[in-house]
Design a protein around this motif. Structure first.
Motif, PDB file in Angstrom:
ATOM      1  N   LYS A 130       0.804  -1.176  -0.087  1.00 27.66           N
ATOM      2  CA  LYS A 130       0.122  -0.387   0.179  1.00 27.66           C
ATOM      3  C   LYS A 130       1.103   1.249  -0.257  1.00 27.66           C
ATOM      4  CE  LYS A 130      -3.780   2.342   2.477  1.00 27.66           C
ATOM      5  NZ  LYS A 130      -4.019   2.491   3.842  1.00 27.66           N
ATOM      6  N   VAL A 131       0.241   2.012  -0.730  1.00 27.92           N
ATOM      7  CA  VAL A 131       1.400   3.144  -1.392  1.00 27.92           C
ATOM      8  C   VAL A 131       0.336   4.544  -0.582  1.00 27.92           C
ATOM      9  CG1 VAL A 131       2.409   1.960  -2.710  1.00 27.92           C
ATOM     10  CG2 VAL A 131       0.857   3.579  -3.912  1.00 27.92           C
ATOM     11  N   ARG A 132       1.838   5.154   0.199  1.00 24.77           N
ATOM     12  CA  ARG A 132       1.443   6.725   0.487  1.00 24.77           C
ATOM     13  C   ARG A 132       1.908   8.575  -0.632  1.00 24.77           C
ATOM     14  NH1 ARG A 132       1.744   8.536   5.857  1.00 24.77           N
ATOM     15  NH2 ARG A 132       3.786   8.470   5.116  1.00 24.77           N
ATOM     16  N   CYS A 133       1.429   8.844  -1.462  1.00 28.37           N
ATOM     17  CA  CYS A 133       1.752   9.693  -2.331  1.00 28.37           C
ATOM     18  C   CYS A 133       1.837  11.242  -1.428  1.00 28.37           C
ATOM     19  CB  CYS A 133       0.965   9.923  -3.480  1.00 28.37           C
ATOM     20  SG  CYS A 133       1.518   8.546  -4.574  1.00 28.37           S
ATOM     21  N   LYS A 134       2.493  12.150  -1.097  1.00 21.70           N
ATOM     22  CA  LYS A 134       2.263  13.161   0.129  1.00 21.70           C
ATOM     23  C   LYS A 134       2.840  14.118  -1.138  1.00 21.70           C
ATOM     24  CE  LYS A 134       3.086  14.663   4.433  1.00 21.70           C
ATOM     25  NZ  LYS A 134       3.518  14.517   5.887  1.00 21.70           N
ATOM     26  N   LEU A 135       2.160  15.592  -1.183  1.00 18.62           N
ATOM     27  CA  LEU A 135       2.924  16.805  -1.580  1.00 18.62           C
ATOM     28  C   LEU A 135       4.009  17.317  -0.538  1.00 18.62           C
ATOM     29  CD1 LEU A 135       2.748  19.599  -3.468  1.00 18.62           C
ATOM     30  CD2 LEU A 135       1.105  19.915  -2.730  1.00 18.62           C
ATOM     31  N   VAL A 136       5.188  17.267  -0.931  1.00 20.91           N
ATOM     32  CA  VAL A 136       6.579  17.891  -0.074  1.00 20.91           C
ATOM     33  C   VAL A 136       6.849  18.961  -0.586  1.00 20.91           C
ATOM     34  CG1 VAL A 136       6.854  15.574   0.725  1.00 20.91           C
ATOM     35  CG2 VAL A 136       8.300  16.614  -1.644  1.00 20.91           C
ATOM     36  N   ALA A 137       6.106  19.655  -1.685  1.00 22.79           N
ATOM     37  CA  ALA A 137       6.895  20.813  -2.009  1.00 22.79           C
ATOM     38  C   ALA A 137       6.781  20.694  -3.485  1.00 22.79           C
ATOM     39  CB  ALA A 137       8.838  20.314  -2.503  1.00 22.79           C
ATOM     40  N   PHE A 138       6.570  22.515  -3.882  1.00 20.29           N
ATOM     41  CA  PHE A 138       6.286  23.146  -5.670  1.00 20.29           C
ATOM     42  C   PHE A 138       7.747  23.664  -5.794  1.00 20.29           C
ATOM     43  CE2 PHE A 138       2.473  24.292  -3.148  1.00 20.29           C
ATOM     44  CZ  PHE A 138       1.446  24.297  -3.360  1.00 20.29           C
ATOM     45  N   MET A 139       8.362  23.016  -7.133  1.00 18.89           N
ATOM     46  CA  MET A 139       9.222  23.362  -7.587  1.00 18.89           C
ATOM     47  C   MET A 139       9.102  24.304  -8.307  1.00 18.89           C
ATOM     48  SD  MET A 139      10.714  20.390  -5.631  1.00 18.89           S
ATOM     49  CE  MET A 139      12.581  20.926  -7.179  1.00 18.89           C
ATOM     50  N   GLY A 140       7.947  24.716  -9.091  1.00 18.99           N
ATOM     51  CA  GLY A 140       7.550  25.954  -9.514  1.00 18.99           C
ATOM     52  C   GLY A 140       7.352  27.377  -8.846  1.00 18.99           C
ATOM     53  N   ASP A 141       6.464  28.319  -9.301  1.00 14.65           N
ATOM     54  CA  ASP A 141       6.776  30.207  -8.228  1.00 14.65           C
ATOM     55  C   ASP A 141       4.858  29.485  -8.136  1.00 14.65           C
ATOM     56  OD1 ASP A 141       6.358  32.102  -7.036  1.00 14.65           O
ATOM     57  OD2 ASP A 141       7.293  33.004  -8.602  1.00 14.65           O
ATOM     58  N   PRO A 142       4.526  28.822  -6.931  1.00 21.47           N
ATOM     59  CA  PRO A 142       3.368  28.671  -6.324  1.00 21.47           C
ATOM     60  C   PRO A 142       2.783  30.507  -6.197  1.00 21.47           C
ATOM     61  CG  PRO A 142       4.471  28.167  -4.942  1.00 21.47           C
ATOM     62  CD  PRO A 142       5.693  28.074  -5.779  1.00 21.47           C
TER      63      PRO A 142
ATOM     64  N   GLY B 244       9.800   9.829  -6.286  1.00 23.88           N
ATOM     65  CA  GLY B 244       8.445  11.239  -6.114  1.00 23.88           C
ATOM     66  C   GLY B 244       8.108  10.615  -7.908  1.00 23.88           C
ATOM     67  N   PHE B 245       6.960  12.271  -7.880  1.00 19.36           N
ATOM     68  CA  PHE B 245       6.612  12.565  -9.293  1.00 19.36           C
ATOM     69  C   PHE B 245       6.311  14.367  -8.992  1.00 19.36           C
ATOM     70  CE2 PHE B 245       3.383  10.710  -7.391  1.00 19.36           C
ATOM     71  CZ  PHE B 245       2.513  11.301  -7.120  1.00 19.36           C
ATOM     72  N   ILE B 246       6.125  14.797  -9.774  1.00 19.27           N
ATOM     73  CA  ILE B 246       5.939  15.713 -10.367  1.00 19.27           C
ATOM     74  C   ILE B 246       5.020  16.556 -11.302  1.00 19.27           C
ATOM     75  CG2 ILE B 246       7.428  16.564 -11.652  1.00 19.27           C
ATOM     76  CD1 ILE B 246       8.066  19.465 -10.412  1.00 19.27           C
ATOM     77  N   CYS B 247       3.670  17.431 -11.011  1.00 21.00           N
ATOM     78  CA  CYS B 247       2.822  18.026 -12.073  1.00 21.00           C
ATOM     79  C   CYS B 247       3.059  17.968 -13.340  1.00 21.00           C
ATOM     80  CB  CYS B 247       1.541  18.690 -11.280  1.00 21.00           C
ATOM     81  SG  CYS B 247       1.853  19.475 -10.910  1.00 21.00           S
ATOM     82  N   ASP B 248       2.477  18.018 -14.710  1.00 16.72           N
ATOM     83  CA  ASP B 248       3.069  18.159 -15.404  1.00 16.72           C
ATOM     84  C   ASP B 248       2.696  20.826 -15.414  1.00 16.72           C
ATOM     85  OD1 ASP B 248       3.471  16.624 -17.083  1.00 16.72           O
ATOM     86  OD2 ASP B 248       2.077  16.449 -18.131  1.00 16.72           O
ATOM     87  N   ASP B 249       2.276  21.196 -14.887  1.00 22.03           N
ATOM     88  CA  ASP B 249       1.951  22.142 -14.697  1.00 22.03           C
ATOM     89  C   ASP B 249       3.561  22.325 -14.321  1.00 22.03           C
ATOM     90  OD1 ASP B 249       1.435  24.784 -15.097  1.00 22.03           O
ATOM     91  OD2 ASP B 249      -0.214  24.528 -14.460  1.00 22.03           O
ATOM     92  N   THR B 250       4.328  23.169 -15.040  1.00 27.67           N
ATOM     93  CA  THR B 250       5.602  23.428 -14.958  1.00 27.67           C
ATOM     94  C   THR B 250       5.675  25.012 -13.658  1.00 27.67           C
ATOM     95  OG1 THR B 250       5.866  24.708 -17.031  1.00 27.67           O
ATOM     96  CG2 THR B 250       7.081  22.677 -16.683  1.00 27.67           C
ATOM     97  N   ARG B 251       4.671  25.978 -14.136  1.00 30.60           N
ATOM     98  CA  ARG B 251       4.488  26.770 -13.395  1.00 30.60           C
ATOM     99  C   ARG B 251       4.306  26.636 -12.317  1.00 30.60           C
ATOM    100  NH1 ARG B 251      -0.944  28.891 -16.203  1.00 30.60           N
ATOM    101  NH2 ARG B 251      -1.155  26.958 -14.916  1.00 30.60           N
TER     102      ARG B 251
END
Length: 220
Positions: free
Chosen positions: A4-16, A122-129
């Motif tokens: 069983k896996v957990r995915c957790k948002l740990v950072a924004f690599m763009g400019d939120p 980890g993985f990152i969303c497709d929205d580079t902003r």
């Protein structure tokens, strides 16, 4: 033995700040997958990059990054004069370049590591902003869908360990009848029991001391 896996948002690599997340994700938001169903909010912008990371973590746990030799090679700079030595033309850096963005140094440091690197997938969303970055890690053994059969097998082994801590694989197998070992799916033998023990240790159900298994934090 799937996890069983957990995915957790740990950072924004763009400019939120300038480009807020349209899905309204916040640091610390998470979702889980148990082999059958998801729990939590999943933005469509994650799906493409999420799938392979999720699959690898479900079946392989958090391992494999530690075997990537380049992670132990430190930082480097292009230097054509070094091609006669390394075959490509790079030299090692003793420290990070001035002005380097710390986000680009998260996975590899200029300092050589003192032990094997345990890096969470980890993985990152497709929205580079915005660049919402999620970690993905095993948190339990998966018990949903068709993974229930393997979960039940692991739990039957765990019950034997709880009753008699400190058993080896052969001793654990000896606690099952021939019918229980060979006629119930999945059949159990030394190799797959060893794998199940390793994976139960990964999620802290048991502790392995040499070749012997001891209960640690089994599920309720």
């Amino acid at each position: 033995m799937p996890f069983k896996v957990r995915c957790k948002l740990v950072a924004f690599m763009g400019d939120p700040e300038r480009f807020p997340c349209h899905f309204d994700y916040k640091i610390g938001d998470e979702f889980t997958y148990d082999g059958e169903k998801f729990e939590g909010k999943i933005c469509n912008g994650l799906l493409k990059n999420m799938a392979p990371v999720l699959w690898n973590t479900i079946f392989y746990g958090s391992g494999d990054y530690e075997r990537m030799v380049y992670m132990y090679s430190g930082l480097s700079a292009r230097d054509p004069g070094m091609e006669k030595y390394d075959g490509v033309g790079f030299r090692p850096l003793k420290k990070a370049p001035v002005g380097a963005d710390p986000k680009h140094l998260r996975s590899i440091s200029a300092d050589p590591p003192k032990s094997l690197i345990k890096r969470t997938r980890g993985f990152i969303c497709d929205d580079t902003r915005t660049g919402a970055y999620f970690t993905c890690e095993p948190i339990a053994l998966a018990d949903g869908g068709d993974m229930k059969t393997h979960y039940n097998r692991a739990m039957s082994i765990l019950e034997k360990i709880k009753k008699q801590p400190g058993m080896t694989v052969d001793e654990i197998l000896g606690k099952f009848t021939r019918f229980e070992r060979e006629e119930i799916y999945p059949p159990i033998y030394d190799v797959n029991v060893s794998l199940m023990l390793d994976e139960m240790a990964t999620v802290n159900y048991i502790e392995l001391r040499g070749e012997r298994a001891y209960p640690k934090n089994p599920p309720a």
